[in-house]
Design an enzyme around this catalytic site. Structure first.
Site: not given
Lengths: 332, 331
Positions: B65, B134
């Protein structure tokens, strides 16, 4: 890890004109930095100053192999890269003093000089902070078929940052025209790099399929030759490269780092300065090749000294930005 | 009214349509992220784009990322207009240096000479049984940083219009999509339209209380408003749509009119979006307020996995209804 002594030595085919130019560019960086030191000591410069003295051959050797439209990213020790890529000393000094005439209108300072006109994507005060940016610029060059390459300068301290390895992986996968240049000046701030860097440096590149070489960072002709080779292969679409250049930071981590004996000896400093100085050695080579003589080299130094003196005077006389500037440019 | 004006798309389809239209309009627009190409993301938002535009413009990246967000910043500075895909908003933690120290500051630090026209799309929202790593809604972190813009659509219509604006903006824009809303349907015109940043939308007009809600909390607020109607309370529901720039005027005017306000957002309340908006309303409408401005956000716990535990961590129609009833003195 290959030491500088073991590094691949490549005699570049350097024309007399280019030889003189390489020399002059290194002198410009050194005398620029000497002025920075003086400004700092005279308390005319706010903030921090990280000098590039001793490392000049790397920025000059690399940038002389680049076109104006090629990109570089630089570091907190970035004055040399910016000058070598074409920045003017007067606007650089103005930036260092926080003046409106500076490259960033005084908003960036010593550690953030950026200049689209010379392809300088910016110096970066986060160690390894620009590795992603340099890689992205290479992606643009490839996607838009611009024939540009991107050079990412960083010190060996950046080898501790994970993002470097993320972008090396990306650069190989996408075959990007980017060259990662590790200037190993042996000291990660105040700590010898062997205390912070496990394993071999060069194989950090080869592990990701990045073409990797090392070069003597004190030999501007060798750096130039390596740069030419790596830039050409990047332009040909052969993908990224990693160049490790061993060098030495003559002064402290920043100008306030005066007493350094707790992390390195004066004798070690002296040896690099007397035996491995990139400017002195290049000057001697130019004379030995009868390209020039000592008097002509002295003339170059005098001219550059004048150039830097005038640039400093310009910056000192230049006005600060008006306070209304403070909230301008937050958004485009 | 043309037939297309009544067309319905899901939230995911609206996002996809905005991207496809912008990619046709501007060849510099490209997408990269994890599993964005053939997989079309785990949420299938990008399905078909790689077939339409090719692997050169829809790039699958490794799970890096920070690396590919940084690559987005550099690509944006030099002539592309990347849309970076961060699968779960929780992974923003991995991109923070690139967003906060690089993307947000490039334009200012360079004295306005370099621009970063990049969009980072990511998700937020709990109740998907995805547990603590998440399910977070971390948009407040980005709202805090000068140089970034933050958009949070609550309907398919807004999603398409706001995303097009984001892609055409010359600044880094962080675009938050609630992952629980991807299948929600709504009216989306087929034609090209944009929605300006910094313009709130009154989703429902009312007289007695203002419910300021973001993203999926807009539907929660609308549901609460219906319940409130049953006890004779008329609620106005306002969606700021972009948290920065923030349409302070519309929020304050509504609170002045209704004299009561609740701010509902799925991020954590403490030091969060609800605190900022409540403060704007408190300062701007102080002399018209009949009650303190109330804030409702995620409970201050890591999002738990177990369904009965997770469900109590976020505001619901019922909890918003109860809070509004209390604030209006209807015991």
């Amino acid at each position: 890890m290959k030491t500088a002594e073991e590094a691949i030595k490549t005699e570049a085919a350097v024309s007399p004109e280019l030889g003189i130019r390489l020399y002059r560019q290194m002198v410009r960086i050194r005398l620029f930095e000497e002025q920075v030191n003086e400004l700092y000591m005279r308390a005319l410069m706010p903030g921090l100053a990280h000098l590039y003295i001793g490392e000049e051959a790397i920025a000059v050797g690399l940038c002389e192999a680049l076109k104006k439209t090629d990109y570089i990213t630089s570091t907190h020790r970035g004055h040399g890269h910016c000058l070598a890529k074409g920045a003017e000393p007067d606007r650089m000094f103005a930036e260092l003093l926080g003046k409106e005439a500076g490259y960033c209108r005084g908003k960036g300072g010593s550690m953030h000089i950026a200049d689209p006109a010379t392809g300088n994507l910016g110096a970066n005060a986060i160690v390894c902070g620009s590795a992603g940016i340099a890689t992205g610029a290479a992606l643009t060059a490839k996607r838009l078929k611009q024939d540009n390459v991107s050079v990412c300068f960083f010190g060996e301290g950046a080898l501790g940052q994970g993002v470097l390895y993320e972008v090396m992986n990306l650069a190989t996968l996408f075959k990007l025209p980017v060259i990662y240049v590790c200037e190993n000046n042996f000291y990660t701030e105040y700590t010898h790099y062997t205390e912070t860097t496990a394993g071999d440096i060069l194989t950090r590149g080869t592990a990701f399929g990045v073409h990797s070489e090392s070069v003597d960072g004190q030999d501007v002709r060798a750096v130039y030759a390596a740069a030419n080779r790596l830039v050409s292969r990047a332009r040909r679409g052969e993908g990224p490269a990693f160049l490790v250049a061993n060098t030495y930071r003559y002064t402290g981590h920043h100008v306030g780092d005066i007493n350094r004996e707790y992390y390195r000896s004066k004798q070690e400093e002296q040896e690099w300065k007397t035996k491995r100085d990139p400017i002195k050695n290049m000057g001697e080579w130019l004379v030995s090749q009868k390209i020039t003589d000592a008097a002509a080299l002295k003339k170059i130094e005098d001219e550059v000294r004048q150039e830097m003196k005038a640039a400093v005077e310009f910056a000192i006389a230049a006005p600060y930005p008006s306070v209304e500037e403070v909230d301008q440019d937050v958004y485009a | 009214m043309p037939e297309t004006a009544q067309r319905e798309l899901t939230f995911a389809q609206a996002i996809r349509e905005a991207l496809a239209e912008e990619m046709w309009r501007d060849p510099r627009v490209c997408i990269f992220g994890e599993d964005v190409a053939e997989a079309g993301t785990p949420f299938k938002v990008l399905s078909g784009l790689v077939e339409e535009f090719g692997a050169e413009r829809v790039l699958d990246t490794p799970i890096s990322e920070q690396g590919f967000t940084g690559m987005g910043v550099g690509a944006a500075m030099t002539g592309l207009r990347p849309v970076v895909d961060i699968m779960f908003g929780d992974f923003l933690t991995l991109t923070m240096d690139q967003l906060v120290n690089q993307a947000a500051k490039v334009h200012y630090m360079s004295g306005g000479t370099w621009k970063v026209p990049m969009v980072l799309r990511t998700t937020l929202g709990a109740t998907r049984r995805s547990a603590a790593q998440h399910s977070q809604s971390l948009h407040a972190w980005l709202c805090h940083v000068p140089g970034l813009k933050v958009a949070m659509p609550s309907t398919p219509y807004d999603a398409k219009g706001l995303l097009k604006t984001a892609i055409r903006d010359d600044n880094p824009v962080i675009f938050f999509e609630d992952k629980m809303m991807y299948k929600q349907k709504g009216r989306v015109p087929a034609e090209d339209y944009t929605i300006p940043f910094g313009v709130a939308d009154v989703k429902r007009e009312g007289e007695d209380i203002t419910l300021v809600a973001t993203s999926s909390m807009v539907d929660v607020a609308l549901g609460a408003a219906k319940l409130l109607e049953g006890i004779g309370v008329s609620a106005e529901v306002i969606d700021p749509r972009t948290m920065w720039p923030l349409d302070e005027k519309t929020l304050v005017e509504s609170a002045k009119k209704t004299s009561r306000a609740i701010v509902i957002d799925e991020g954590y309340g403490r030091y969060g979006v609800t605190g900022e908006v409540a403060s704007v309303i408190a300062e701007g409408a102080f002399f018209n307020l009949e009650a303190p401005v109330k804030r409702m956000g995620a409970m201050h716990v890591p999002i738990p996995f177990s369904p009965p535990l997770e469900d109590v961590t976020v505001p619901t129609e019922q909890t918003v209804f109860e809070a509004a009833r209390k604030l209006c003195g209807k015991a």
